[in-house]
Motif scaffolding. Structure first.
Motif, mmCIF file in Angstrom:
data_model
loop_
_atom_site.group_PDB
_atom_site.id
_atom_site.type_symbol
_atom_site.label_atom_id
_atom_site.label_comp_id
_atom_site.label_asym_id
_atom_site.label_seq_id
_atom_site.Cartn_x
_atom_site.Cartn_y
_atom_site.Cartn_z
ATOM 1 N N LEU A 134 -7.099 9.803 0.734
ATOM 2 C CA LEU A 134 -7.111 8.787 -0.501
ATOM 3 C C LEU A 134 -8.390 8.519 -0.984
ATOM 4 C CD1 LEU A 134 -4.592 6.014 1.015
ATOM 5 C CD2 LEU A 134 -4.059 7.844 -1.106
ATOM 6 N N ASP A 136 -11.488 7.177 -2.616
ATOM 7 C CA ASP A 136 -11.879 6.008 -3.079
ATOM 8 C C ASP A 136 -10.781 5.066 -3.629
ATOM 9 O OD1 ASP A 136 -14.495 6.480 -2.930
ATOM 10 O OD2 ASP A 136 -14.892 7.128 -5.056
ATOM 11 N N GLN A 137 -9.674 5.529 -3.469
ATOM 12 C CA GLN A 137 -8.183 4.925 -3.866
ATOM 13 C C GLN A 137 -7.567 4.335 -2.863
ATOM 14 O OE1 GLN A 137 -7.638 4.883 -7.203
ATOM 15 N NE2 GLN A 137 -9.709 5.869 -7.343
ATOM 16 N N PHE A 138 -8.251 4.087 -1.648
ATOM 17 C CA PHE A 138 -7.549 3.686 -0.607
ATOM 18 C C PHE A 138 -7.079 2.027 -0.574
ATOM 19 C CE2 PHE A 138 -8.640 1.119 3.465
ATOM 20 C CZ PHE A 138 -7.814 1.991 4.282
ATOM 21 N N PRO A 140 -4.530 -0.605 -2.032
ATOM 22 C CA PRO A 140 -3.567 -0.782 -3.041
ATOM 23 C C PRO A 140 -3.741 -2.017 -3.713
ATOM 24 C CG PRO A 140 -2.882 -1.544 -0.920
ATOM 25 C CD PRO A 140 -4.072 -0.812 -0.683
ATOM 26 N N PRO A 141 -2.852 -2.115 -4.989
ATOM 27 C CA PRO A 141 -3.299 -3.322 -5.926
ATOM 28 C C PRO A 141 -2.942 -4.707 -4.918
ATOM 29 C CG PRO A 141 -1.606 -1.581 -6.920
ATOM 30 C CD PRO A 141 -2.030 -1.073 -5.335
ATOM 31 N N GLU A 144 -7.806 -5.122 -3.502
ATOM 32 C CA GLU A 144 -8.993 -4.522 -4.227
ATOM 33 C C GLU A 144 -10.250 -5.045 -3.888
ATOM 34 O OE1 GLU A 144 -5.678 -3.867 -7.241
ATOM 35 O OE2 GLU A 144 -6.706 -5.736 -6.115
#
Length: 148
Positions: A134, A136-138, A140-141, A144
């Motif tokens: 993942l 940098d997209q580790f 979830p909403p 952050e």
């Protein structure tokens, strides 16, 4: 609160020895009553019965005419089994659930707060690699701003 991951071995009969640090908490949280069921990610879920009951009840409220609701009922409730630890702190995992989660000799018991996940060694390694992939997209909403 159940946390941490432990590599464990299933014995020849399909029993899993629960680590001593979790045995008493599991036994006291449920008076020895546990529920083992399937998860859509091909692992198993191990709940103290009191923590499982509200989840089961919520799932059962959904309409059986909705295909997604019916599928999740079949998976979670249809595979749910009431189990208990034996005097040695071992939990028998039924052959059907072992097959579903592709459990072989080595498995992982992974604490998730109110319950545990039980993963095959291969499945757990894939989960770990998926997290690293993942990048940098580790987060979830909603998480952050998590700081470690």
């Amino acid at each position: 609160m159940f946390q941490g991951a432990a590599a464990l071995s299933l014995d020849a009969k399909g029993r899993l020895a629960i680590p001593a640090r979790h045995r008493e908490a599991l036994a006291s949280a449920a008076s020895g009553r546990l529920v083992l069921t399937a998860h859509p990610h091909r692992c198993l879920l191990l709940y103290p019965e009191p923590a499982w009951e509200p989840i089961r009840d919520k799932v059962l409220e959904a309409s059986s005419f909705n295909r997604q609701a019916a599928a999740i009922k079949r998976l979670l409730v249809g595979n749910a089994r009431e189990e208990s630890m034996d005097a040695a702190g071992r939990l028998l995992i039924a052959p059907e659930l072992r097959q579903f989660a592709q459990l072989e000799k080595q498995v992982w018991l992974v604490g998730q707060g109110s319950h545990f996940e039980i993963w095959s060694d291969v499945g757990w390694q894939k989960q770990q690699e998926a997290v690293f992939a993942l990048g940098d997209q580790f987060l979830p909403p909603g998480l952050e701003d998590l700081a470690l």
